[in-house]
Design an enzyme around this catalytic site. Structure first.
Site, mmCIF file in Angstrom:
data_model
loop_
_atom_site.group_PDB
_atom_site.id
_atom_site.type_symbol
_atom_site.label_atom_id
_atom_site.label_comp_id
_atom_site.label_asym_id
_atom_site.label_seq_id
_atom_site.Cartn_x
_atom_site.Cartn_y
_atom_site.Cartn_z
ATOM 1 N N ALA A 100 0.828 -1.205 0.000
ATOM 2 C CA ALA A 100 0.000 0.000 0.000
ATOM 3 C C ALA A 100 0.865 1.259 0.000
ATOM 4 O O ALA A 100 1.967 1.273 0.554
ATOM 5 C CB ALA A 100 -0.913 -0.002 1.221
ATOM 6 N N GLY A 145 0.206 -5.646 0.147
ATOM 7 C CA GLY A 145 -0.539 -5.719 -1.109
ATOM 8 C C GLY A 145 0.292 -6.221 -2.268
ATOM 9 O O GLY A 145 -0.256 -6.765 -3.234
ATOM 10 N N GLU A 148 -0.065 -9.844 -2.009
ATOM 11 C CA GLU A 148 -1.444 -10.164 -2.389
ATOM 12 C C GLU A 148 -1.609 -10.147 -3.909
ATOM 13 O O GLU A 148 -2.334 -10.977 -4.473
ATOM 14 C CB GLU A 148 -2.413 -9.183 -1.722
ATOM 15 C CG GLU A 148 -2.529 -9.423 -0.227
ATOM 16 C CD GLU A 148 -3.384 -8.399 0.491
ATOM 17 O OE1 GLU A 148 -4.291 -8.790 1.235
ATOM 18 O OE2 GLU A 148 -3.135 -7.180 0.309
ATOM 19 N N GLU A 168 0.970 -6.509 7.327
ATOM 20 C CA GLU A 168 -0.006 -5.513 7.747
ATOM 21 C C GLU A 168 -0.128 -5.382 9.262
ATOM 22 O O GLU A 168 -0.348 -4.277 9.791
ATOM 23 C CB GLU A 168 -1.375 -5.843 7.141
ATOM 24 C CG GLU A 168 -1.494 -5.524 5.655
ATOM 25 C CD GLU A 168 -1.004 -6.646 4.764
ATOM 26 O OE1 GLU A 168 -1.238 -6.574 3.541
ATOM 27 O OE2 GLU A 168 -0.381 -7.601 5.277
#
Length: 298
Positions: A100, A145, A148, A168
């Site tokens: 992110a 992310g 991900e 996270e």
């Protein structure tokens, strides 16, 4: 009936010829693309497309511009029947995707954060839903992310020196773009919980031992060892029957979401769609005639 891709009319509207470039390759940027480029191979590698992340100043972090451009790139490739394999690659040395964009996120209120994370989740679903096989080439950091994104791909290749993790919880967050769902499906519930609860980072060799990546390779002087291995894998997929490969992907993806009886029914539907294809007839003819098949994706 299970079907691939979007409506044919919409795909025809998006399809466009690939301008040729030097070295048997062609390059086209997504509309207004500054942080995402698409490189379409020609020659012997025709059928391979690369999605290139180029946001160097922010280590390919998932900001609004990069996310919007990535959505457009996916829409373009989804509708291009000439593309048989998609490789996700970073053009930024030492990093795949840092996750992110927390500086950008800090400027959002709670409602905006919720909307943007929902959009990130949708982005990962769009990557997973591409009809052709996808490969993530992980050279450096793939965190939050970024991991991900790699998990949304079908296959992952990592340099042994790469660093991966759903970190996270070290930032007061939890994975919100599919990590809590895709990581357990990839490596098992217990190991996924351990990595998410601790926010631990692991290297490429550890990722291989956990089943997080398909292959790991020693990094080379150019810093693109994972990409070179991903190309070898992509070229191994290229000569296979495209519709059969796509239907195999669809059967696996849908089948693993349901009980085995329902999964067998999904497999049957996918198999039925492959029966009338010209490629199936070509495969049978090539076997009888003792020659390599020439599949055309029809």
């Amino acid at each position: 009936m299970l079907r691939l891709g979007r409506a044919a009319a919409g795909c025809r509207a998006l399809a466009a010829p690939h301008p040729r470039g030097a070295g048997g390759h062609s390059k086209r940027a997504s509309s207004g693309g500054k942080e995402i480029l698409i490189n379409v191979h020609g020659g012997e590698s025709s059928g391979i497309a690369e999605i290139l992340m180029t946001r160097a100043h922010a280590r390919n972090s998932l900001g609004k511009v990069l996310v919007n451009e990535l959505f457009r790139a996916l829409e373009s490739l989804r509708c291009d029947e000439r593309i048989r394999v998609v490789v996700f690659k970073s053009e930024v040395k030492g990093v795949f995707c840092a996750g992110a964009d927390l500086k950008e996120r800090a400027q959002m209120n709670d409602t905006e954060v919720g909307h943007f994370v929902h959009r990130l989740r949708s982005l990962m679903d769009e990557i997973a839903a591409l009809p052709m096989p996808t490969i993530a080439a992980i050279e450096g950091y793939a965190l939050g992310g970024g991991l991900e994104l790699a998990l949304a791909c079908d296959l992952r290749i990592a340099a042994s020196s790469a660093k991966m993790g759903l970190i996270e919880t070290t930032r007061g967050l939890l994975p919100g773009a599919g990590g809590t769902q895709r990581l357990p499906r990839c490596i098992g519930i217990g190991l996924a919980k351990e990595l998410i609860f601790t926010g631990r980072q692991i290297d490429g060799q550890q990722a291989l031992s956990l089943g997080l990546v398909n292959h790991t390779v020693p990094q080379n002087d150019e810093g693109d060892a994972a990409y070179q291995r991903a190309l070898i894998l992509a070229k191994e997929i290229l000569p296979r029957a495209p519709i059969a490969v796509k239907m195999g992907k669809l059967a696996i993806n849908r089948g693993t979401e349901v009980d085995i009886a329902s999964g067998m029914a999904i497999e049957g539907m996918c198999y039925a769609q492959n029966i009338p294809t010209r490629d199936r007839q070509e495969g049978m003819a090539a076997f009888r005639e003792k020659r390599p098949p020439q599949f055309i994706g029809e």
